[in-house]
Design an enzyme around this catalytic site. Sequence first.
Site, PDB file in Angstrom:
ATOM      1  CG  HIS A  54      34.410  15.485 -79.860  1.00  0.00           C
ATOM      2  ND1 HIS A  54      35.450  15.546 -78.978  1.00  0.00           N
ATOM      3  CD2 HIS A  54      34.248  14.169 -80.136  1.00  0.00           C
ATOM      4  CE1 HIS A  54      35.897  14.332 -78.723  1.00  0.00           C
ATOM      5  NE2 HIS A  54      35.174  13.465 -79.414  1.00  0.00           N
ATOM      6  CG  HIS A  87      33.698   7.413 -82.944  1.00  0.00           C
ATOM      7  ND1 HIS A  87      34.854   7.564 -83.673  1.00  0.00           N
ATOM      8  CD2 HIS A  87      34.067   7.518 -81.639  1.00  0.00           C
ATOM      9  CE1 HIS A  87      35.864   7.764 -82.854  1.00  0.00           C
ATOM     10  NE2 HIS A  87      35.424   7.723 -81.620  1.00  0.00           N
ATOM     11  CG  ASP A 140      32.385  10.240 -79.711  1.00  0.00           C
ATOM     12  OD1 ASP A 140      32.935  11.239 -80.201  1.00  0.00           O
ATOM     13  OD2 ASP A 140      32.975   9.396 -79.023  1.00  0.00           O
ATOM     14  CG  HIS A 183      34.188   5.155 -77.535  1.00  0.00           C
ATOM     15  ND1 HIS A 183      34.847   5.610 -76.421  1.00  0.00           N
ATOM     16  CD2 HIS A 183      34.228   6.165 -78.428  1.00  0.00           C
ATOM     17  CE1 HIS A 183      35.269   6.844 -76.634  1.00  0.00           C
ATOM     18  NE2 HIS A 183      34.919   7.214 -77.842  1.00  0.00           N
ATOM     19  CD1 TRP A 188      38.102  36.239 -94.966  1.00  0.00           C
ATOM     20  CD2 TRP A 188      36.361  35.029 -95.641  1.00  0.00           C
ATOM     21  NE1 TRP A 188      38.082  36.282 -96.324  1.00  0.00           N
ATOM     22  CE2 TRP A 188      37.020  35.546 -96.769  1.00  0.00           C
ATOM     23  CE3 TRP A 188      35.243  34.230 -95.831  1.00  0.00           C
ATOM     24  CZ2 TRP A 188      36.592  35.275 -98.086  1.00  0.00           C
ATOM     25  CZ3 TRP A 188      34.811  33.977 -97.128  1.00  0.00           C
ATOM     26  CH2 TRP A 188      35.493  34.503 -98.234  1.00  0.00           C
ATOM     27  CG  HIS A 223      36.137  12.141 -82.870  1.00  0.00           C
ATOM     28  ND1 HIS A 223      35.138  11.549 -82.134  1.00  0.00           N
ATOM     29  CD2 HIS A 223      35.902  11.798 -84.160  1.00  0.00           C
ATOM     30  CE1 HIS A 223      34.348  10.844 -82.947  1.00  0.00           C
ATOM     31  NE2 HIS A 223      34.794  10.976 -84.184  1.00  0.00           N
TER      32      HIS A 223
END
Length: 267
Positions: A81, A87, A83, A215, A69, A77
């Site tokens: 990924h 954010h 958002d 954004h 492991w 980010h």
Amino acid sequence: MTEDAQGATAMLADLATALVSGDVDVVDLTHTLDPDFPVIVLPPEFGQCARFRMEEISAYDHRGPAWKWHNFTCSEHTGTHFDAPSHWISGRDVPNGAVDEIAPERFVGPVCVIDCSEGAAADEDFELTPQVILDWEATHGRIPKDSWVLMRTDWSRRRGEAYLNMKDDGPHSPGPVPAAVELLVHERGIRGFGTETVGTDAGQGSHYTPPYPAHHILHGAGRYGLQCLANLDLLPPRGAMLLAAPLKIRNGTGSPLRVLALVPRAG
Ligand code: 23J
Ligand code: MN
């Protein structure tokens, strides 16, 4: 059972059959997380995003004889990924704006793909404009309310330095103009917007008004982003179903995730 519930049960049974028979494909839109995958680089006065790192805890050895492991670290980010609204400052007060607060039904939904690959091949600062969206709709029909919209550029095929494409004046990569995001969010009511590049915004997105319009506008309206997507060339313009569930990080502003699409077999 009500008639509606019977219909829904039959629909899921049909989906299960279609998945087994291959009439519906599961397409992976995710890059592999590894230390070489580029992360966004901001101007040096700002804090920076961490790359993915992994360390071995044990590998069937004295540290753990029957198991292997790892511990890993990265930014919210990093890599392919999600958002969340929190954010961005425009989304700081949006209800349920962190990844752990978003209702799970938001993680499954229809997806439209706007192919900008020719434009992006010719111009690394290619802009997704309202006209590109209206042209897409003239062919494929109106973008349905609450769907994901993905911008295909084939940028995901770039490797190394070519991915961020950093120049003296900053990064250069395709993205949407403010009016295009306004159209998608306020007139079409999309759920979110996704790209193959390192951000939902163009490399030069800081120069628009507002800066970083994807954004700013998406998250201010409680909508989501997906970045560093891959394999968008395997999706139809419409008719696929997107599965994109971020990790349940308390107050998280985003998260690496596995993005999958259910795609009807062509023909
Ligand atoms: C912080 C500042 C600017 C940008 C970003 C993050 C991202 O693209 C991101 O990963 O959300 S443009
Ligand atoms: Mn992000």
